[in-house]
Design a protein around this motif. Sequence first.
Motif, PDB file in Angstrom:
ATOM      1  N   GLU A 304       0.821  -1.211   0.000  1.00  0.00           N
ATOM      2  CA  GLU A 304       0.000   0.000   0.000  1.00  0.00           C
ATOM      3  C   GLU A 304       0.855   1.261   0.000  1.00  0.00           C
ATOM      4  O   GLU A 304       0.550   2.241  -0.684  1.00  0.00           O
ATOM      5  N   ARG A 305       1.945   1.265   0.750  1.00  0.00           N
ATOM      6  CA  ARG A 305       2.807   2.440   0.778  1.00  0.00           C
ATOM      7  C   ARG A 305       3.453   2.687  -0.577  1.00  0.00           C
ATOM      8  O   ARG A 305       3.553   3.829  -1.053  1.00  0.00           O
ATOM      9  N   ALA A 306       3.900   1.610  -1.221  1.00  0.00           N
ATOM     10  CA  ALA A 306       4.518   1.777  -2.539  1.00  0.00           C
ATOM     11  C   ALA A 306       3.503   2.281  -3.560  1.00  0.00           C
ATOM     12  O   ALA A 306       3.798   3.158  -4.386  1.00  0.00           O
ATOM     13  N   ALA A 307       2.253   1.741  -3.516  1.00  0.00           N
ATOM     14  CA  ALA A 307       1.218   2.204  -4.456  1.00  0.00           C
ATOM     15  C   ALA A 307       0.864   3.668  -4.212  1.00  0.00           C
ATOM     16  O   ALA A 307       0.684   4.458  -5.167  1.00  0.00           O
ATOM     17  N   ALA A 308       0.772   4.079  -2.943  1.00  0.00           N
ATOM     18  CA  ALA A 308       0.470   5.482  -2.634  1.00  0.00           C
ATOM     19  C   ALA A 308       1.579   6.395  -3.110  1.00  0.00           C
ATOM     20  O   ALA A 308       1.333   7.510  -3.617  1.00  0.00           O
ATOM     21  N   ALA A 309       2.834   5.971  -2.964  1.00  0.00           N
ATOM     22  CA  ALA A 309       3.948   6.783  -3.437  1.00  0.00           C
ATOM     23  C   ALA A 309       3.912   6.957  -4.942  1.00  0.00           C
ATOM     24  O   ALA A 309       4.142   8.057  -5.480  1.00  0.00           O
ATOM     25  N   LEU A 310       3.610   5.901  -5.666  1.00  0.00           N
ATOM     26  CA  LEU A 310       3.539   6.005  -7.124  1.00  0.00           C
ATOM     27  C   LEU A 310       2.390   6.906  -7.554  1.00  0.00           C
ATOM     28  O   LEU A 310       2.517   7.694  -8.511  1.00  0.00           O
ATOM     29  N   ARG A 311       1.245   6.782  -6.877  1.00  0.00           N
ATOM     30  CA  ARG A 311       0.128   7.665  -7.225  1.00  0.00           C
ATOM     31  C   ARG A 311       0.465   9.128  -6.933  1.00  0.00           C
ATOM     32  O   ARG A 311       0.127  10.037  -7.702  1.00  0.00           O
ATOM     33  N   ALA A 312       1.155   9.406  -5.814  1.00  0.00           N
ATOM     34  CA  ALA A 312       1.543  10.778  -5.486  1.00  0.00           C
ATOM     35  C   ALA A 312       2.517  11.342  -6.495  1.00  0.00           C
ATOM     36  O   ALA A 312       2.437  12.517  -6.896  1.00  0.00           O
ATOM     37  N   VAL A 313       3.445  10.530  -6.936  1.00  0.00           N
ATOM     38  CA  VAL A 313       4.399  11.002  -7.945  1.00  0.00           C
ATOM     39  C   VAL A 313       3.697  11.289  -9.253  1.00  0.00           C
ATOM     40  O   VAL A 313       3.947  12.290  -9.946  1.00  0.00           O
ATOM     41  N   GLY A 314       2.760  10.438  -9.641  1.00  0.00           N
ATOM     42  CA  GLY A 314       2.046  10.663 -10.889  1.00  0.00           C
ATOM     43  C   GLY A 314       1.142  11.876 -10.851  1.00  0.00           C
ATOM     44  O   GLY A 314       0.923  12.545 -11.875  1.00  0.00           O
ATOM     45  N   ALA A 315       0.590  12.188  -9.670  1.00  0.00           N
ATOM     46  CA  ALA A 315      -0.321  13.335  -9.554  1.00  0.00           C
ATOM     47  C   ALA A 315       0.409  14.648  -9.328  1.00  0.00           C
ATOM     48  O   ALA A 315      -0.202  15.726  -9.408  1.00  0.00           O
ATOM     49  N   SER A 316       1.700  14.618  -9.032  1.00  0.00           N
ATOM     50  CA  SER A 316       2.433  15.852  -8.752  1.00  0.00           C
ATOM     51  C   SER A 316       2.674  16.626 -10.039  1.00  0.00           C
ATOM     52  O   SER A 316       3.054  16.058 -11.069  1.00  0.00           O
ATOM     53  N   GLU A 317       2.458  17.978  -9.979  1.00  0.00           N
ATOM     54  CA  GLU A 317       2.624  18.818 -11.173  1.00  0.00           C
ATOM     55  C   GLU A 317       3.956  19.530 -11.177  1.00  0.00           C
ATOM     56  O   GLU A 317       4.303  20.184 -12.156  1.00  0.00           O
ATOM     57  N   GLY A 327      -1.127  10.803   5.057  1.00  0.00           N
ATOM     58  CA  GLY A 327      -0.661  10.457   6.398  1.00  0.00           C
ATOM     59  C   GLY A 327       0.274   9.276   6.462  1.00  0.00           C
ATOM     60  O   GLY A 327       0.656   8.840   7.546  1.00  0.00           O
ATOM     61  N   LEU A 328       0.675   8.697   5.290  1.00  0.00           N
ATOM     62  CA  LEU A 328       1.568   7.539   5.282  1.00  0.00           C
ATOM     63  C   LEU A 328       3.005   8.008   5.137  1.00  0.00           C
ATOM     64  O   LEU A 328       3.299   8.831   4.260  1.00  0.00           O
ATOM     65  N   PRO A 329       3.912   7.534   5.975  1.00  0.00           N
ATOM     66  CA  PRO A 329       5.325   7.900   5.801  1.00  0.00           C
ATOM     67  C   PRO A 329       5.865   7.255   4.530  1.00  0.00           C
ATOM     68  O   PRO A 329       5.740   6.057   4.316  1.00  0.00           O
ATOM     69  N   LEU A 330       6.440   8.089   3.653  1.00  0.00           N
ATOM     70  CA  LEU A 330       6.917   7.605   2.360  1.00  0.00           C
ATOM     71  C   LEU A 330       8.401   7.876   2.224  1.00  0.00           C
ATOM     72  O   LEU A 330       8.922   8.842   2.794  1.00  0.00           O
ATOM     73  N   PRO A 331       9.100   7.072   1.486  1.00  0.00           N
ATOM     74  CA  PRO A 331      10.477   7.412   1.169  1.00  0.00           C
ATOM     75  C   PRO A 331      10.500   8.627   0.256  1.00  0.00           C
ATOM     76  O   PRO A 331       9.582   8.846  -0.538  1.00  0.00           O
ATOM     77  N   GLN A 332      11.513   9.441   0.384  1.00  0.00           N
ATOM     78  CA  GLN A 332      11.597  10.636  -0.443  1.00  0.00           C
ATOM     79  C   GLN A 332      11.826  10.251  -1.896  1.00  0.00           C
ATOM     80  O   GLN A 332      12.764   9.535  -2.217  1.00  0.00           O
ATOM     81  N   VAL A 333      10.927  10.754  -2.754  1.00  0.00           N
ATOM     82  CA  VAL A 333      10.985  10.434  -4.183  1.00  0.00           C
ATOM     83  C   VAL A 333      11.206  11.744  -4.925  1.00  0.00           C
ATOM     84  O   VAL A 333      10.369  12.661  -4.856  1.00  0.00           O
ATOM     85  N   SER A 334      12.288  11.899  -5.609  1.00  0.00           N
ATOM     86  CA  SER A 334      12.593  13.104  -6.369  1.00  0.00           C
ATOM     87  C   SER A 334      12.324  12.846  -7.831  1.00  0.00           C
ATOM     88  O   SER A 334      12.773  11.849  -8.400  1.00  0.00           O
ATOM     89  N   LEU A 335      11.550  13.779  -8.463  1.00  0.00           N
ATOM     90  CA  LEU A 335      11.276  13.638  -9.891  1.00  0.00           C
ATOM     91  C   LEU A 335      12.476  14.036 -10.729  1.00  0.00           C
ATOM     92  O   LEU A 335      12.576  13.662 -11.895  1.00  0.00           O
ATOM     93  N   LEU A 336      13.352  14.890 -10.155  1.00  0.00           N
ATOM     94  CA  LEU A 336      14.539  15.294 -10.898  1.00  0.00           C
ATOM     95  C   LEU A 336      15.605  14.209 -10.865  1.00  0.00           C
ATOM     96  O   LEU A 336      16.394  14.085 -11.796  1.00  0.00           O
TER      97      LEU A 336
END
Length: 475
Positions: A304-317, A327-336
């Motif tokens: 669930e955490r991995a799926a939420a992280a992928l959805r957040a990255v895809g929705a980020s503009e 509210g889920l702790p996620l690993p820091q994902v940089s788009l750059l």
Amino acid sequence: MLFTHLADDLFRPLASPSRAFNAALLLHLHARVFGDAAEPLRKSELLAAIGDFSVGWSQAEIADDEATPVDPIERRSAVFRRLIEAGWLVERRERYVPVVDFDPDARLLIEELARIERGETRSYGGAVLEVLSALESAIASPADRSEALRNAAKASRTFLGHLRGLAGAMRKLEERILREPDLSAAFRLYFEEFVERHLVSDYRTLHTRFNPFRFRSGIVREAGRALRDPLTLRALADGNLREGRAADITAAERMVRTDLVEILAIFEGLDPHLDAVADVVARLERRISAALRYRDPRDSARIERAAAALRAVGASEDDGVVDDVAGLPLPQVSLLRPPIGPPQLTNPRMPRRIIEYEPLPEIDVDPAIEAFIAAKDEFRRRITVTPERIVAYLDARLQQVKALRGSEIQVDDVDAFVVFQRLREIDVLFDGVLRERYRVARTEGRVSNGWLDCPDFVIERVPAAATRRGAGKAG
């Protein structure tokens, strides 16, 4: 009483509350106190030795009950009486001096227990090498060392029993490991008991360069050669008769053949026992490997955490960093700086090599080679003695007579000689299957027919076998 030789209460000290102290004391007395002494010990010396040994043990470990004295002097006398009453020690007087010695039958038992305690029963190499050495000694000097053949057969039975015991011990330990609910305790049993005690000390011995089975072919070869040599058989039988191990020459020769056949059967039939041991090892290794693989609990929230992280990255503009989603702790994902690189990429599959092939050439079989192969098969068939050939040979000659002497049998050709030379062994050949049909006995005189020179013998049909044969014809 054990086999009517040991005292009734001999095992009582080994089953009492102080059994650990009693067992250690008996082994100590056997190895250190009595040792190689030819004469019995004085009672005072033995009491002093018991007192010295008891110093390192507590009162609770030494006492059988509340009546055991606490005073060291009285306690050593109580322990001495305990061993006397159980039948381990025998007290008597020599020239008014009290002396003590091990009971003769109890000494045999303590020697076996000491051998088990030293771990000698877990040695493959010693048992196999003992069989080979004794067998070679008996064959090299059959007239003087016929007893070595009996020792070789005994060592063979000991080795087979040890191999069966190894498989049984492994199965018993496997059941203990599988019944253990605590994984830590199960792993401890596996590595400390199974691996250290059996795999390292015994089983791995079979898979080394210097494994004891390198002598197996030599044992089979020597036993088979002796079984086929009538002179060696007769010399070993004469040794048995001369040394009083058999009542007559017929029983002595049967004893020799039985020992040789037993050695051959044991060392030619070891593969099923080794396969049984290997099956237990492989089965337990698979179970332990599976337990280690699934020991840690599954992290159900990781997906669930991995799926939420992928959805957040895809929705980020923007090209920022996403730190938290719902509210889920996620690993820091940089788009750059996407987390993609050589460690994350799978290696491409290597292209398959084209299989080169060429048509098989036409092979012309030489008729001479085919004839040679057929001749070898025919030769092997003619020199192989089977129960059917012996039955047909004897039935053709015992039709009108009750018994037939070997010197009266006419050997016409090589085929008849191949069967004739094995007639004296029909009571032990093929695991004794012909013993129910025919009886062979030694007699005075010799067989000298131009083919073979050997002691004469008499062959007769067993009455029960003759009756069954007549009934079969009538039916």
